[in-house]
Scaffold this motif. Structure first.
Motif, short mmCIF file in Angstrom:
data_model
loop_
_atom_site.label_atom_id
_atom_site.label_comp_id
_atom_site.label_asym_id
_atom_site.label_seq_id
_atom_site.Cartn_x
_atom_site.Cartn_y
_atom_site.Cartn_z
N PRO A 281 0.71 -1.16 0.06
CA PRO A 281 0.10 0.00 -0.06
C PRO A 281 0.80 1.29 0.03
CG PRO A 281 -0.07 -1.10 2.14
CD PRO A 281 0.53 -2.11 1.24
N GLU A 282 1.93 1.31 0.61
CA GLU A 282 2.86 2.40 0.76
C GLU A 282 3.47 2.80 -0.93
OE1 GLU A 282 5.94 2.03 3.74
OE2 GLU A 282 4.30 1.85 5.30
N ILE A 283 3.80 1.55 -1.19
CA ILE A 283 4.53 1.85 -2.73
C ILE A 283 3.20 2.39 -3.84
CG2 ILE A 283 5.78 1.03 -4.57
CD1 ILE A 283 7.32 1.37 -2.12
N GLN A 284 2.09 1.68 -3.49
CA GLN A 284 0.91 2.11 -4.44
C GLN A 284 0.60 3.55 -4.31
OE1 GLN A 284 -2.57 -0.13 -3.85
NE2 GLN A 284 -1.66 -2.10 -4.40
N GLU A 285 0.65 3.94 -2.97
CA GLU A 285 0.28 5.59 -2.69
C GLU A 285 1.39 6.38 -3.29
OE1 GLU A 285 -2.51 8.23 -1.74
OE2 GLU A 285 -2.62 6.08 -1.43
N LYS A 286 2.48 5.90 -3.17
CA LYS A 286 3.64 6.85 -3.65
C LYS A 286 3.54 6.90 -5.19
CE LYS A 286 8.86 7.35 -3.66
NZ LYS A 286 9.76 6.69 -3.19
N LEU A 287 3.26 5.91 -5.73
CA LEU A 287 3.26 5.85 -7.22
C LEU A 287 1.93 6.68 -7.67
CD1 LEU A 287 3.91 4.74 -9.96
CD2 LEU A 287 2.60 2.85 -9.43
N TRP A 288 0.76 6.68 -6.83
CA TRP A 288 -0.53 7.24 -7.40
C TRP A 288 -0.30 8.85 -7.09
CZ3 TRP A 288 -4.51 5.68 -9.73
CH2 TRP A 288 -5.83 6.37 -9.60
N GLU A 289 0.45 9.36 -5.95
CA GLU A 289 0.72 10.55 -5.85
C GLU A 289 1.56 11.15 -7.15
OE1 GLU A 289 2.32 10.73 -1.66
OE2 GLU A 289 0.52 10.59 -0.91
N LEU A 290 2.52 10.37 -7.51
CA LEU A 290 3.35 10.73 -8.40
C LEU A 290 2.68 10.97 -9.70
CD1 LEU A 290 6.46 11.36 -9.36
CD2 LEU A 290 6.84 8.97 -9.79
N CYS A 291 1.80 9.86 -10.08
CA CYS A 291 0.92 9.98 -11.11
C CYS A 291 0.18 11.27 -11.11
CB CYS A 291 0.15 9.12 -11.41
SG CYS A 291 0.60 7.20 -11.68
N ASN A 292 -0.37 11.56 -10.05
CA ASN A 292 -1.10 13.00 -9.61
C ASN A 292 -0.12 14.22 -9.91
OD1 ASN A 292 -4.26 12.70 -9.13
ND2 ASN A 292 -3.28 11.30 -7.45
N SER A 293 0.76 14.15 -9.32
CA SER A 293 1.63 15.43 -9.43
C SER A 293 2.21 15.69 -10.76
CB SER A 293 2.79 15.33 -8.42
OG SER A 293 3.87 14.14 -8.73
N LEU A 294 2.79 14.46 -11.54
CA LEU A 294 3.18 14.58 -12.88
C LEU A 294 2.20 15.05 -14.12
CD1 LEU A 294 5.78 11.95 -13.09
CD2 LEU A 294 6.23 14.47 -12.93
N THR A 295 0.94 14.70 -13.90
CA THR A 295 -0.06 14.92 -14.64
C THR A 295 -1.07 16.03 -14.47
OG1 THR A 295 -1.65 13.25 -13.88
CG2 THR A 295 0.16 12.62 -15.42
N ASN A 296 -0.79 16.58 -13.31
CA ASN A 296 -1.80 17.53 -12.45
C ASN A 296 -2.21 18.83 -13.71
OD1 ASN A 296 -3.83 18.36 -10.54
ND2 ASN A 296 -2.19 20.06 -10.16
N LYS A 297 -1.14 19.17 -14.09
CA LYS A 297 -1.29 20.46 -14.89
C LYS A 297 -1.83 20.09 -16.21
CE LYS A 297 3.73 19.93 -16.31
NZ LYS A 297 5.16 20.66 -16.76
N ASN A 298 -1.85 18.88 -16.54
CA ASN A 298 -2.42 18.53 -18.04
C ASN A 298 -4.06 17.98 -17.71
OD1 ASN A 298 0.00 18.59 -19.91
ND2 ASN A 298 0.71 17.79 -17.86
N MET A 299 -4.51 18.14 -16.70
CA MET A 299 -5.63 17.67 -16.56
C MET A 299 -6.83 18.32 -17.46
SD MET A 299 -5.76 15.13 -14.71
CE MET A 299 -4.60 14.21 -13.44
N VAL A 300 -6.92 19.57 -17.66
CA VAL A 300 -8.03 20.20 -18.36
C VAL A 300 -7.44 20.02 -19.76
CG1 VAL A 300 -8.80 22.56 -18.86
CG2 VAL A 300 -8.01 21.96 -16.52
N THR A 301 -8.54 19.61 -20.52
CA THR A 301 -8.52 19.37 -22.02
C THR A 301 -8.73 20.75 -22.69
OG1 THR A 301 -10.63 19.06 -22.27
CG2 THR A 301 -9.01 17.03 -21.94
#
Length: 324
Positions: free
Chosen positions: A297-317
């Protein structure tokens, strides 16, 4: 004709092409999401002819580029009012390549195989939620068996350009890690989207016969191994049938957050106690369990947060009017 719509990334060759043929033959509207339109147009014509279905559309998508993903998702929204099935089939691995970065300064293997699919799904989530039975399928791989080795870990410190000059970089190891990461994203995504009714699963692919064109792209010293593997691997149509069944059959209607093997059986996390040598061999050679690392669960959460942070600025189409 059915009114269901399926998006398949990397649908111009291999399992993706075979899956596009299968869905088209069954009457689905098929969106071939491909990086190279010029090379994909002939494949599109072939699929239309073989399936006798003219609702096979070709749209440009480079899963390694956030800008391309945003443009694709905006174009899709401007043309379709829902999405029923999303299959993340496209992947990158090129033996012998040096450390490469995506347009967004992310290591290319992870950009293509993990962060790209995450962003596509996030941007198309509202469209999936409009479907009566939305399903997402991630093309995983039995290469994750390397993670039965307790020393094997995802190297988070080399995903954003940190090691582009390192001689220790291995595309093979990164591909392995990316497929493990994709499985972990599958588990997390299934949990997050459960209340939305979106089913998210992964298929463990043991391999499929490579075409002559694909074999020519393989480095000469790896090509020999690939040719030998081709003698034993099933045709792409076998795995394409699994894509179709997992995404359409009643058997998987309520299944989510699972890794499914080549026999369409749900794989399990191994027991927590240390297995003996015989059990370890069975785990590595069989298809009943996946490495425990995937359920951390800790690695899953770390990966999920990284997915969020790297793509966050690209969420709006971008505005759909640009693609009308």
């Amino acid at each position: 004709m059915k009114d269901e719509i399926v998006v398949i990334t990397g649908a111009n060759s291999g399992i993706g092409k075979a899956a596009a043929i299968k869905f088209a033959a069954e009457g689905y509207t098929v969106i071939m999401a491909c990086r190279n339109l010029e090379l994909s147009r002939e494949t599109q014509k072939e699929i239309i002819a073989v399936s006798n279905n003219d609702q096979v559309k070709l749209m440009e998508l480079d899963t390694a580029s956030f800008a391309s993903i945003r443009t694709f998702c905006s174009a899709f929204k401007s043309q379709y009012d829902k999405l029923d099935i999303l299959i993340h089939n496209a992947a990158y691995m090129n033996h012998g390549e040096k450390y490469r970065l995506s347009p967004d300064n992310i290591e290319l293997t992870f950009a293509t195989n993990v962060f790209g699919p995450y962003l596509i799904t996030t941007l198309l989530l509202d469209d999936l939620k409009k479907s009566k039975n939305p399903r997402i399928l991630h093309a995983c791989s039995n290469i994750i068996k390397h993670f039965f080795d307790p020393k094997r870990k995802i190297d988070f410190d080399q995903l954003q350009g940190q090691k582009k000059d390192s001689k220790r970089h291995s595309v093979y190891k990164n591909y392995c890690a990316s497929k493990m990461a994709l499985l972990m994203v599958t588990f997390k995504m299934a949990d997050v989207y459960q209340n939305d009714g979106v089913k998210v699963n992964a298929l463990q692919i043991n391999g499929a016969k490579m075409s002559k064109a694909t074999l020519r792209k393989v480095k000469p010293h790896w090509r020999i191994i690939a040719r030998i593997q081709n003698l034993y691997f099933p045709s792409p149509s076998v795995m394409a049938q699994h894509y179709f069944d997992i995404c359409t059959s009643d058997k998987f209607e309520t299944i989510t957050g699972k890794l499914i093997d080549h026999k369409q059986k749900m794989m399990q996390q191994p027991p927590s106690h240390n297995p003996n040598v015989i059990t370890q061999i069975k785990q590595i050679t069989g298809s009943k369990v996946y490495p425990a690392y995937a359920a951390n669960p800790e690695i899953q959460e770390k990966l999920w947060e990284l997915c969020n942070s790297l793509t966050n600025k690209n969420m709006v189409t971008p505005s759909s009017e640009q693609h009308a």
